[in-house]
Motif scaffolding. Structure first.
Motif, PDB file in Angstrom:
ATOM      1  N   GLU A 230     -31.009  95.401 -18.016  1.00 35.82           N
ATOM      2  CA  GLU A 230     -30.969  96.569 -17.135  1.00 35.82           C
ATOM      3  C   GLU A 230     -32.266  96.681 -16.336  1.00 35.82           C
ATOM      4  OE1 GLU A 230     -30.090 100.025 -19.477  1.00 35.82           O
ATOM      5  OE2 GLU A 230     -28.113  99.252 -20.064  1.00 35.82           O
ATOM      6  N   LEU A 231     -33.371  96.277 -16.944  1.00 37.11           N
ATOM      7  CA  LEU A 231     -34.673  96.303 -16.268  1.00 37.11           C
ATOM      8  C   LEU A 231     -34.863  95.096 -15.359  1.00 37.11           C
ATOM      9  CD1 LEU A 231     -36.955  97.284 -19.277  1.00 37.11           C
ATOM     10  CD2 LEU A 231     -36.402  98.726 -17.316  1.00 37.11           C
ATOM     11  N   PHE A 232     -34.424  93.948 -15.846  1.00 40.02           N
ATOM     12  CA  PHE A 232     -34.620  92.681 -15.154  1.00 40.02           C
ATOM     13  C   PHE A 232     -33.306  91.909 -15.177  1.00 40.02           C
ATOM     14  CE2 PHE A 232     -38.610  93.675 -17.388  1.00 40.02           C
ATOM     15  CZ  PHE A 232     -39.486  93.765 -16.315  1.00 40.02           C
ATOM     16  N   PRO A 233     -32.694  91.653 -14.021  1.00 40.17           N
ATOM     17  CA  PRO A 233     -31.424  90.927 -14.015  1.00 40.17           C
ATOM     18  C   PRO A 233     -31.554  89.453 -14.386  1.00 40.17           C
ATOM     19  CG  PRO A 233     -32.078  91.516 -11.782  1.00 40.17           C
ATOM     20  CD  PRO A 233     -33.064  92.153 -12.698  1.00 40.17           C
ATOM     21  N   TYR A 234     -32.785  88.971 -14.497  1.00 42.91           N
ATOM     22  CA  TYR A 234     -33.008  87.585 -14.901  1.00 42.91           C
ATOM     23  C   TYR A 234     -34.084  87.552 -15.975  1.00 42.91           C
ATOM     24  CZ  TYR A 234     -34.198  82.612 -14.607  1.00 42.91           C
ATOM     25  OH  TYR A 234     -34.432  81.293 -14.901  1.00 42.91           O
ATOM     26  N   LEU A 235     -33.772  86.941 -17.113  1.00 49.34           N
ATOM     27  CA  LEU A 235     -34.713  86.799 -18.222  1.00 49.34           C
ATOM     28  C   LEU A 235     -34.997  85.318 -18.424  1.00 49.34           C
ATOM     29  CD1 LEU A 235     -33.014  89.202 -20.817  1.00 49.34           C
ATOM     30  CD2 LEU A 235     -34.940  89.726 -19.288  1.00 49.34           C
ATOM     31  N   SER A 236     -36.267  84.972 -18.597  1.00 50.21           N
ATOM     32  CA  SER A 236     -36.608  83.572 -18.855  1.00 50.21           C
ATOM     33  C   SER A 236     -37.910  83.466 -19.638  1.00 50.21           C
ATOM     34  CB  SER A 236     -36.715  82.779 -17.552  1.00 50.21           C
ATOM     35  OG  SER A 236     -37.858  83.185 -16.829  1.00 50.21           O
ATOM     36  N   ASN A 237     -37.997  82.404 -20.409  1.00 52.25           N
ATOM     37  CA  ASN A 237     -39.209  82.099 -21.154  1.00 52.25           C
ATOM     38  C   ASN A 237     -39.090  80.658 -21.638  1.00 52.25           C
ATOM     39  OD1 ASN A 237     -41.678  82.307 -22.449  1.00 52.25           O
ATOM     40  ND2 ASN A 237     -41.176  84.183 -23.538  1.00 52.25           N
ATOM     41  N   HIS A 238     -39.959  80.269 -22.546  1.00 46.48           N
ATOM     42  CA  HIS A 238     -39.960  78.932 -23.129  1.00 46.48           C
ATOM     43  C   HIS A 238     -40.031  79.068 -24.649  1.00 46.48           C
ATOM     44  CE1 HIS A 238     -41.242  78.150 -19.030  1.00 46.48           C
ATOM     45  NE2 HIS A 238     -40.918  76.886 -19.212  1.00 46.48           N
ATOM     46  N   VAL A 239     -39.399  78.140 -25.351  1.00 46.51           N
ATOM     47  CA  VAL A 239     -39.440  78.113 -26.803  1.00 46.51           C
ATOM     48  C   VAL A 239     -39.848  76.706 -27.233  1.00 46.51           C
ATOM     49  CG1 VAL A 239     -36.943  77.624 -27.029  1.00 46.51           C
ATOM     50  CG2 VAL A 239     -38.189  78.656 -28.951  1.00 46.51           C
ATOM     51  N   TYR A 240     -40.744  76.638 -28.184  1.00 47.10           N
ATOM     52  CA  TYR A 240     -41.265  75.365 -28.685  1.00 47.10           C
ATOM     53  C   TYR A 240     -40.137  74.542 -29.302  1.00 47.10           C
ATOM     54  CZ  TYR A 240     -44.233  72.210 -31.437  1.00 47.10           C
ATOM     55  OH  TYR A 240     -44.842  71.107 -31.991  1.00 47.10           O
ATOM     56  N   THR A 241     -40.120  73.245 -29.007  1.00 46.98           N
ATOM     57  CA  THR A 241     -39.046  72.378 -29.515  1.00 46.98           C
ATOM     58  C   THR A 241     -39.009  72.337 -31.042  1.00 46.98           C
ATOM     59  OG1 THR A 241     -40.488  70.441 -29.311  1.00 46.98           O
ATOM     60  CG2 THR A 241     -38.971  70.881 -27.474  1.00 46.98           C
ATOM     61  N   GLY A 242     -40.118  72.605 -31.678  1.00 48.98           N
ATOM     62  CA  GLY A 242     -40.162  72.622 -33.143  1.00 48.98           C
ATOM     63  C   GLY A 242     -39.635  73.898 -33.768  1.00 48.98           C
ATOM     64  N   SER A 243     -39.320  74.894 -32.969  1.00 47.55           N
ATOM     65  CA  SER A 243     -38.831  76.187 -33.482  1.00 47.55           C
ATOM     66  C   SER A 243     -37.305  76.172 -33.540  1.00 47.55           C
ATOM     67  CB  SER A 243     -39.327  77.328 -32.584  1.00 47.55           C
ATOM     68  OG  SER A 243     -40.726  77.377 -32.577  1.00 47.55           O
ATOM     69  N   LYS A 244     -36.748  75.368 -34.423  1.00 51.36           N
ATOM     70  CA  LYS A 244     -35.295  75.153 -34.495  1.00 51.36           C
ATOM     71  C   LYS A 244     -34.526  76.456 -34.732  1.00 51.36           C
ATOM     72  CE  LYS A 244     -35.817  70.762 -33.926  1.00 51.36           C
ATOM     73  NZ  LYS A 244     -35.871  70.297 -32.580  1.00 51.36           N
ATOM     74  N   ARG A 245     -35.010  77.289 -35.622  1.00 55.77           N
ATOM     75  CA  ARG A 245     -34.307  78.543 -35.916  1.00 55.77           C
ATOM     76  C   ARG A 245     -34.320  79.471 -34.709  1.00 55.77           C
ATOM     77  NH1 ARG A 245     -33.696  81.892 -41.393  1.00 55.77           N
ATOM     78  NH2 ARG A 245     -31.910  80.546 -41.526  1.00 55.77           N
ATOM     79  N   SER A 246     -35.435  79.513 -33.992  1.00 48.66           N
ATOM     80  CA  SER A 246     -35.515  80.345 -32.787  1.00 48.66           C
ATOM     81  C   SER A 246     -34.561  79.831 -31.714  1.00 48.66           C
ATOM     82  CB  SER A 246     -36.946  80.369 -32.241  1.00 48.66           C
ATOM     83  OG  SER A 246     -37.818  80.986 -33.161  1.00 48.66           O
ATOM     84  N   ILE A 247     -34.493  78.515 -31.564  1.00 48.15           N
ATOM     85  CA  ILE A 247     -33.577  77.927 -30.585  1.00 48.15           C
ATOM     86  C   ILE A 247     -32.141  78.274 -30.939  1.00 48.15           C
ATOM     87  CG2 ILE A 247     -32.672  75.749 -29.665  1.00 48.15           C
ATOM     88  CD1 ILE A 247     -35.612  74.656 -30.105  1.00 48.15           C
ATOM     89  N   ARG A 248     -31.783  78.175 -32.212  1.00 43.82           N
ATOM     90  CA  ARG A 248     -30.431  78.521 -32.670  1.00 43.82           C
ATOM     91  C   ARG A 248     -30.131  79.998 -32.402  1.00 43.82           C
ATOM     92  NH1 ARG A 248     -30.863  75.972 -37.142  1.00 43.82           N
ATOM     93  NH2 ARG A 248     -31.604  77.671 -38.423  1.00 43.82           N
ATOM     94  N   TRP A 249     -31.093  80.882 -32.686  1.00 43.68           N
ATOM     95  CA  TRP A 249     -30.912  82.315 -32.443  1.00 43.68           C
ATOM     96  C   TRP A 249     -30.705  82.576 -30.952  1.00 43.68           C
ATOM     97  CZ3 TRP A 249     -33.789  85.784 -29.560  1.00 43.68           C
ATOM     98  CH2 TRP A 249     -33.426  87.120 -29.699  1.00 43.68           C
ATOM     99  N   LEU A 250     -31.536  81.957 -30.097  1.00 42.01           N
ATOM    100  CA  LEU A 250     -31.416  82.159 -28.648  1.00 42.01           C
ATOM    101  C   LEU A 250     -30.029  81.751 -28.150  1.00 42.01           C
ATOM    102  CD1 LEU A 250     -34.953  80.884 -27.643  1.00 42.01           C
ATOM    103  CD2 LEU A 250     -34.078  83.206 -27.225  1.00 42.01           C
TER     104      LEU A 250
END
Length: 160
Positions: A113-133
């Motif tokens: 609602e605040l930002f129609p586009y969301l972006s960032n970067h996630v470390y390739t070693g953060s497997k659980r974070s990648i799965r959650w995203l």
């Protein structure tokens, strides 16, 4: 009994500055490694403090009354409507992983609602974070060198 699922009480509330040291001093290994891979010129707690201070909205999740993660959205560009979603947590958050996956989309909707586009970067070693995203709807892109150290990170994004 070891086969019975553990009941976890999850509360998500507005983040407050006092949450930063509680979470920052007990970061999950993945979050600490991500901060190290990025090459922050300061410790991960200060990186968390920076994210919190630069966010338009941020929340803290508590599991059984204990703050276990903090997340929010910072401004990348008001002109282009781009926000930077972020999250850091303690090992305790892993106990509530399923609940957090179910609950966080409503907060992502508030970010959109605040930002129609969301972006960032996630470390390739953060497997659980990648799965959650992925599970909450972000598109994960092939890894690219990113940060002060040039480590490999996956860009991720979502549009409203």
């Amino acid at each position: 009994c070891w086969r019975c699922p553990q009941v976890v009480d999850v509360v998500i509330r507005k983040a407050v500055a006092e949450d930063i040291p509680l979470i920052g001093q007990h970061l999950r290994g993945d979050d600490q490694r991500e901060a190290d891979a990025y090459g922050f010129p300061f410790d991960a707690t200060k990186a968390l403090d920076f994210s919190y201070l630069h966010s338009l909205k941020s929340w803290t999740a508590e599991l059984d009354g204990e703050p276990c993660c903090i997340f929010g959205v910072a401004t990348a560009s008001l002109l282009f409507g781009e926000g930077v979603p972020w999250m850091m947590g303690t090992p305790t958050m892993d106990r509530g992983y399923g609940i957090l996956v179910r609950e966080t989309p409503r907060y992502i909707d508030q970010m959109l609602e605040l930002f129609p586009y969301l972006s960032n970067h996630v470390y390739t070693g953060s497997k659980r974070s990648i799965r959650w995203l992925r599970r909450v709807g972000f598109e994960i892109h092939p890894p690219v060198p990113y940060g002060a150290k040039g480590a490999l990170f996956h860009p991720f994004d979502m549009r409203a």
